[in-house]
Design an enzyme around this catalytic site. Structure first.
Site, short mmCIF file in Angstrom:
data_model
loop_
_atom_site.label_atom_id
_atom_site.label_comp_id
_atom_site.label_asym_id
_atom_site.label_seq_id
_atom_site.Cartn_x
_atom_site.Cartn_y
_atom_site.Cartn_z
N SER A 204 1.19 -1.11 -0.84
CA SER A 204 0.08 -0.30 -0.37
C SER A 204 1.05 1.50 -0.01
O SER A 204 2.25 0.92 0.52
CB SER A 204 -1.01 0.27 1.42
OG SER A 204 -0.07 0.40 2.58
N CYS A 205 0.55 2.24 -0.65
CA CYS A 205 1.23 3.70 -0.52
C CYS A 205 0.32 4.73 0.07
O CYS A 205 -1.33 3.74 0.53
CB CYS A 205 1.44 3.81 -1.78
SG CYS A 205 0.65 3.90 -3.12
N LEU A 206 -0.08 5.75 -0.85
CA LEU A 206 -1.13 6.75 -0.95
C LEU A 206 -1.91 7.25 -1.15
O LEU A 206 -3.49 6.88 -0.83
CB LEU A 206 -0.33 8.22 -0.59
CG LEU A 206 -0.70 9.54 -0.38
CD1 LEU A 206 -1.78 9.40 1.41
CD2 LEU A 206 -0.62 10.24 -0.95
#
Length: 157
Positions: free
Chosen positions: A113-115
């Protein structure tokens, strides 16, 4: 018609030699479609379920400062994007020392995951290229996670 477009008007001999090649290309195309259509993204609901089952390692690939400023999905570990390739190739002792987690095996289910999904997709691609074929990514990222979590909190109130 295709043979004439490709080879000009050379006739049946050329057509005979093109058809097996086209058959091979069609076979390769079908295989690539099957590989590419394998679902590699997870939804918010799927991620919640996976986290509850403890059946994954969730890796947040944002930089540490972003996580400190914005927060993180509970249960995730932080391996910044520029460290993912190296981290997944570390020996287990070094991985545990650096990330305080047992190093995943190539058969483990990883979700990145990231932003908002861009970096997590890159991390997933890196993991897959290293043999972590069950790797996936949460395309909605932190932005979507927060939106859903706030919405669920309001519904519970």
């Amino acid at each position: 018609m295709l043979a004439r477009l490709v080879l000009g008007t050379s006739g049946r001999a050329a057509l005979g030699s093109v058809e097996p090649a086209l058959g091979g290309l069609k076979s390769i195309w079908r295989c690539s479609q099957a590989f590419c259509s394998t679902p590699k993204g997870v939804t918010y609901r799927e991620l919640k379920s996976l986290l509850n089952s403890k059946d994954i390692m969730l890796i947040d690939v944002r930089n540490t400062l972003e996580i400190l400023e914005q927060g993180k999905i509970p249960g995730s570990i932080n391996i910044p994007l520029d460290e993912v390739g190296e981290a997944l190739q570390m020996n287990p002792v070094d991985f545990k020392e650096k990330y305080c987690q047992v190093k995943p095996s190539k058969s483990d289910r990883l979700v990145f995951s990231c932003l908002a999904g861009v970096r997590s997709k890159k991390a997933m691609d890196t993991a897959i290229s290293l043999g972590f074929n069950s790797a996936q990514h949460y395309a909605g990222g932190w932005k979507e996670w927060v939106t859903y979590e706030i919405s669920e909190e309001k519904q519970e109130s």
